[in-house]
Design a protein around this motif. Structure first.
Motif, PDB file in Angstrom:
ATOM      1  N   PHE B  97      45.976  40.498  30.220  1.00 19.57           N
ATOM      2  CA  PHE B  97      44.620  40.864  29.803  1.00 19.57           C
ATOM      3  C   PHE B  97      44.637  41.426  28.375  1.00 19.57           C
ATOM      4  O   PHE B  97      43.880  40.993  27.508  1.00 19.57           O
ATOM      5  CB  PHE B  97      44.083  41.896  30.806  1.00 19.57           C
ATOM      6  N   VAL B 233      37.452  38.108  33.251  1.00 11.94           N
ATOM      7  CA  VAL B 233      38.265  39.024  34.054  1.00 11.94           C
ATOM      8  C   VAL B 233      37.366  39.706  35.077  1.00 11.94           C
ATOM      9  O   VAL B 233      36.259  40.136  34.730  1.00 11.94           O
ATOM     10  CB  VAL B 233      38.888  40.111  33.152  1.00 11.94           C
ATOM     11  N   CYS B 270      41.354  35.964  35.300  1.00 10.54           N
ATOM     12  CA  CYS B 270      42.265  37.068  35.599  1.00 10.54           C
ATOM     13  C   CYS B 270      41.546  38.072  36.495  1.00 10.54           C
ATOM     14  O   CYS B 270      40.377  38.390  36.261  1.00 10.54           O
ATOM     15  CB  CYS B 270      42.680  37.730  34.285  1.00 10.54           C
TER      16      CYS B 270
END
Lengths: 364, 479
Positions: B97, B233, B270
Motif C-alpha cells: 500500500f 484499497v 488491496c
C-alpha cells in the motif's frame, strides 16, 4: 500377577485399532474396530464363567464407513455405539435386542476422525480429528445430533478425547504434546479450553496418545510417545480457572523407565484400580499404586510400580487396552496383528473398589 | 477458510479454522518409508502405520515437479495458512500500500468498512464520526486521493439482495437464500459443500466488491480517472476479505478498442485489516487521537450535509433484517415497524424471526454466526429439514464486528467486553435509514445501473461460486 490368555478373537482383516466393552447388564459384549473398515461385535456365552473361552462374533458392522474405523464407543446405557473413522465421519449404530442397525452418520470434520467419547449421562458426544479440532455434539431425540461446539486450540492432530466419569468436562490429547481440558462457559453459550497440561510446566515431551480417568475421576493417567505415563490430580474444580493460566489439575507423578517404545493406550480400571498400558513393543503392562507410602498430603510421595509385563501380548503393536467395566480380572486388547485378545488377571490381591463409586448408568 | 490466522492466534475458538488438506499436492513431501509424515509435513521418525493402503495410494500419486502455490489455489483451500499468508503479505500489505503511494503512478482510493471504523473508535475512545474523520485526515496526509465508506456500497448490496430474494421467493427456487457477504463462509461452502449448498448462496456481491465495482466501473470518471489509474484499497474487519478481493470472478475488462482487448482489472487491489491500520499508524508515527478531523468525501459515504452518519442496523450488514422488512412489505403488504424481534435458539449466535399471517409463518429468517451453528444449518439444508427462507450467515461468532482482522482486546480487557463495546460503538450516532432512501444509491441507479434488479445491476452487482475439489493432499497422513 500375570495375564492368562482367555481367548484370541480373530476375524478382522486388518489391524485392530480399538475395543469397547458394552456397559450394562446381560452377557459381556465387546466391540472392536479395524483398518478393515468394520466393527465386530463379540459376545460372551450367557451364564458361562467370566473367564471361559466362549466368545463368538455376533455381528460385522460395515455400513458406516469407507475407511479405517479408528475408535468405537458404547453410550453409557449400552444402546448406541458411536464410531470414528478416517473417512472424516462419525457413525452411529443402535442395539435393539440382538439386532444392531446403522442409524446415522454425521459429517463435519475436515479429515480423519481419531476418537469419539460419550459423556457420563450419554447426552453429549465428543470427537476429535487430524484437522486439529475437537467437536461436541448433542444427542437429540429421533436420532438427531447437533453440533454444540467446535473447539480449536490444539496445534496438531488430536489423538483422543475422553470425558470425566461424572462431570461434563472433556479432555483431549494431541500430537502437539499437550492435553487440553474443555468445559462449558458459565453462561452456557459455548465451550472453551479451561486448562492445558503441557510443557513448559509439567507435561509430555512427545505425542500424547491416550488418557483415562480412575473410577471417581479425581485422577487421570496419560500415555505418550515420550515413553512415560503421567498421573494427574484432577480433583480440583477446573471450570473456575484463574486468568493467569495456572492449571488447577496437578501433575502427581511420572511413571518412567518401564517402556522403551511408544505407549499407544492406557486404561485405568474402574473396578480394580489398576492401570494397564499397551505399547509399540508389543507388550501389555499393569501398574499399581505403591500403597506402603504413608503420607498426609494427597499425592505426595505417590508412586506406581509395575506389577506385570506381558511380553508378546500381540505379535506387533498393542493399540488398545481396556479393562472390563464389571469383571475385575478381565482385560481386552487390540493389536496391529489384527486380533483382539481377552485376558484374565491371575494371582495377586485385587484392591476391589466399591461398586458405589462406579459412574455407570444405573439404567443399564 | 484459509487466512483467518489472526483469529487463530487470538482468543476466539469458534470460526472456520485452517485444516491441513491443501489442494495443492505437496509432492516434495512424499518420501518412502521408514519416515512417516504427520501433520504439516513434520517428520516423525517412526515406522508405525506405514502399511496403510491409503498412504501408499497417496504416495503413488506423487510426482517430482516443484510445488507452486498460487493465491487462486489458496482460495480453493483451507489447507495451509502459511502459503496463503505469504502470498497475501506480498500482494495485499501495508508495505505494498505504501509503495503504491510512493510511486505515485496510480491514484490511491481507500474504502473504510463501518465495522473497522467501530473497532478504531472503540480502541481510541472516540465516536465513529470522529474515527472516520481522523482516519480520512491520516489517509489524506499520506497521499490518498479519496476515502469512502462501504456502508454506502452495502446499501446497494442490500437493495439488490432484496430484489433477488423476492424473485427467488416467488419462484420458490433454491430457498433458503444464504448470505454471501462473508468470504470465510463462501470459501468453506465452495470447498466443503459444493453443489448441495452453492445454489443457495446469494449471487449479490458483498459490500466490498460492490464498492470495488462502483469505484472502478463508475465513480472513477467523477474523480477524472481511468479505472486502470486507480489503486483501490479497502479496510475490513476480516482477513478473508483479502482472498475475496483476489477472486477471478472480480476481475473485469476495461475499455475494449479495435486493436486490443481491454486491460484486466480487479475491483479491489488491496485489503487491509483494521489491525493493519494500527501498523500503518505506527509506521508513520501517527497518534490517532491527536490527528486532525478532516472533512469527509461525501461522494461515496453514508454521511449527510450535517455530518450525520447513517446506515442500517446490524453489525454484520443487516441483511436478514433489511430483506425481511422489504419482503414483508412487497410480498405480504405488511409494514414491519420498530426493531425486529429475534428469538435466540441454541445460543446467541443462532437467532430466528418470522412473519405470521393468520397464525401461519409466511417468512422465516435466521442469523447464523460461527462455525458450529453453520454446521447444524448446513446439515438441516442438506437433509431438506430447513424451514428458513433467508439466512444471514457469518463465519465468525458474533458476526463481522468480531472479525479476525479487528483490533485485539487491550491488556486486561476480555474478548466479550471488547465485542460488547464495539457493538455499542457501532450503533452510536448512526441514524438508521432505509437503503432504498439513500440518495447515493438512487443516484447510482439513475445514472448507471438503471433500476434495482435491472439486467445491468445484475450483471455488475452479481457474482458466482465454484465447487472446489479436494485432492490427495488430504490423504497423506493416516494414523
Amino acid at each position: 500377577m500375570s495375564l492368562r490368555l482367555v481367548q484370541e478373537l480373530a476375524g478382522h482383516d486388518d489391524r485392530v485399532w480399538s475395543v469397547a466393552w458394552r456397559p450394562g447388564g446381560g452377557p459381556s459384549v465387546l466391540a472392536s474396530c479395524s483398518g478393515d473398515k468394520t466393527v465386530r461385535i463379540w459376545e460372551h456365552s450367557p451364564g458361562a464363567s467370566p473367564s471361559s473361552a466362549t466368545w463368538v462374533c455376533k455381528a460385522v458392522l460395515d455400513s458406516a464407513h469407507t475407511r479405517t474405523v479408528r475408535q468405537c464407543e458404547w453410550c453409557p446405557a449400552g444402546k448406541l455405539l458411536a464410531t470414528a473413522s478416517f473417512d472424516s465421519t462419525l457413525g452411529m449404530y443402535e442395539k435393539i435386542g440382538t439386532e444392531i442397525s446403522f442409524i446415522a452418520s454425521f459429517e463435519g470434520h475436515e479429515n480423519e476422525v481419531k476418537s469419539v467419547a460419550w459423556n457420563s449421562s450419554g447426552s453429549l458426544l465428543a470427537s476429535c480429528s487430524r484437522d486439529k479440532s475437537v467437536w461436541i455434539w448433542e444427542v437429540l431425540p429421533g436420532h438427531e445430533f447437533e453440533c454444540v461446539s467446535v473447539l480449536n486450540g490444539h496445534s496438531q492432530d488430536v489423538k483422543m478425547v475422553t470425558w470425566h466419569p461424572s462431570r461434563d468436562i472433556l479432555v483431549s490429547a494431541s500430537y502437539d504434546n499437550s492435553i487440553k481440558v474443555w468445559a462449558e462457559d458459565v453462561d452456557g453459550d459455548d465451550w472453551r479450553c479451561v486448562q492445558t497440561l503441557a510443557a513448559p510446566g509439567r507435561g509430555h515431551t512427545s505425542t500424547v496418545w491416550g488418557i483415562s480417568f480412575n473410577a471417581t475421576g479425581d485422577r487421570m493417567v496419560s500415555c505418550s510417545d515420550d515413553l512415560t505415563l503421567m498421573v494427574w490430580d484432577t480433583s480440583a474444580d477446573c471450570v473456575s480457572t484463574s486468568a493467569d493460566g495456572v492449571a488447577p489439575w496437578k501433575h502427581l507423578t511420572t511413571i518412567s523407565g518401564y517402556h522403551d517404545r511408544t505407549i499407544f493406550s492406557v486404561h485405568w480400571s474402574r473396578v480394580n484400580g489398576l492401570i494397564a498400558s499397551g505399547a509399540g513393543d508389543d507388550c501389555i503392562r499393569v501398574f499399581d499404586e505403591l500403597r506402603d507410602n504413608v503420607s498426609t498430603l494427597p499425592g505426595e510421595g505417590l508412586s506406581y510400580e509395575m506389577v506385570l509385563k506381558q511380553e508378546k501380548a500381540h505379535s506387533t503393536d498393542v493399540n488398545c487396552v481396556r479393562w472390563h467395566p464389571k469383571e475385575p480380572r478381565l482385560l481386552a486388547s487390540a493389536g496391529d496383528d489384527g486380533v483382539v485378545k481377552i485376558w484374565e488377571l491371575v494371582g495377586g490381591d485385587l484392591p476391589l473398589l466399591s461398586n458405589e463409586s462406579l459412574p455407570y448408568d444405573p439404567r443399564g | 477458510m484459509s487466512a483467518n490466522f489472526s483469529v487463530k492466534v487470538g482468543r476466539h475458538n469458534d470460526f472456520i479454522s485452517p485444516s491441513q488438506a491443501c489442494v495443492v499436492s505437496l509432492n516434495s513431501l512424499k518420501k518412502s518409508s521408514p519416515q512417516a509424515f504427520d501433520d504439516d509435513g513434520l517428520v516423525q521418525i517412526q515406522s508405525k502405520k506405514l502399511l496403510n493402503p491409503d498412504f501408499n495410494q497417496a504416495s503413488a500419486l506423487s510426482k517430482s515437479d516443484p510445488v507452486k502455490v498460487s493465491l487462486h489455489d489458496c482460495l480453493a483451500c483451507s489447507g495451509c495458512i502459511t502459503s496463503a499468508e505469504t502470498v497475501l503479505i506480498e500482494q495485499q500489505s501495508t508495505g505494498e500500500f505504501l509503495s503504491q503511494l510512493d510511486t505515485g503512478k496510480k491514484a490511491v482510493v481507500v474504502s473504510l468498512s463501518p465495522q473497522s471504523r467501530a473497532s478504531l473508535a472503540a480502541y481510541y475512545g472516540v465516536t465513529p464520526l470522529q474515527a472516520f474523520k481522523k482516519f480520512t485526515g491520516f489517509m489524506k496526509s499520506i497521499g490518498v486521493r479519496a476515502v469512502f465508506d462501504t456502508s454506502c456500497s452495502r446499501d446497494l448490496s442490500l437493495i439488490e439482495s432484496c430484489k433477488e430474494f423476492v424473485t427467488r421467493f416467488r419462484d420458490n427456487k433454491n430457498l433458503p437464500i444464504l448470505a454471501s457477504a462473508c468470504p470465510g463462509w463462501v470459501c468453506y461452502a465452495e470447498k466443503t459443500h459444493g453443489a448441495d449448498i452453492l445454489p443457495h448462496i446469494s449471487a449479490v456481491k458483498s459490500p466490498q466488491q460492490a464498492m470495488g465495482a462502483i469505484v472502478k466501473r463508475y465513480a472513477c470518471s467523477s474523480l477524472g480517472l481511468q479505472p486502470e489509474d486507480i489503486y483501490h484499497v479497502t479496510v475490513m474487519p476480516c482477513y478473508d476479505k483479502k482472498l475475496e478481493a483476489s477472486r477471478e470472478d472480480f476481475v473485469f475488462s476495461g475499455e475494449v478498442n479495435e486493436e486490443t482487448d481491454g486491460p484486466q482489472m480487479t475491483e479491489v487491489d488491496c485489503v487491509l485489516t483494521t489491525t493493519e491500520v494500527l501498523d500503518l499508524l505506527a509506521t508513520k508515527s501517527a497518534d490517532f487521537t491527536a490527528l486532525e478531523e478532516a472533512p469527509l468525501d461525501r461522494l461515496l459515504a453514508n454521511v449527510d450535509e450535517s455530518e450525520q452518519l447513517f446506515g442500517v442496523q446490524g453489525g454484520s450488514g443487516g441483511y436478514a433484517e433489511c430483506i425481511f422488512r422489504y419482503a414483508a412489505s412487497v410480498l405480504f403488504g405488511k409494514e414491519v415497524t420498530g426493531p425486529l424481534k429475534f428469538k435466540v435458539l441454541r445460543n446467541s449466535d443462532f437467532q430466528e424471526t418470522s412473519l405470521e399471517i393468520g397464525g401461519k409463518p409466511v417468512l422465516q429468517f435466521a442469523c447464523v454466526y460461527g462455525f458450529r451453528n453453520i454446521q447444524n444449518l448446513v446439515r438441516r439444508i442438506k437433509s431438506g429439514k430447513c424451514e428458513y427462507h433467508y439466512v444471514e450467515i457469518m463465519a465468525c461468532p458474533s458476526g463481522c464486528l468480531n472479525g479476525g482482522g479487528q483490533i485485539k482486546p487491550r491488556k486486561g480487557q476480555s474478548a466479550k467486553d471488547l465485542i460488547q463495546l464495539i457493538e455499542v460503538t457501532y450503533a452510536n450516532d448512526i441514524e438508521i435509514r432505509d437503503p432504498f432512501s439513500n440518495k447515493i444509491t438512487q443516484g447510482l441507479y439513475d445514472q448507471w445501473l438503471g433500476h434495482p434488479g435491472s439486467a445491468k445491476a445484475c450483471e455488475i452487482m452479481q457474482t458466482q461460486y465454484h465447487s472446489r475439489e479436494k485432492t490427495v493432499g488430504s490423504y497423506i497422513s493416516d494414523w
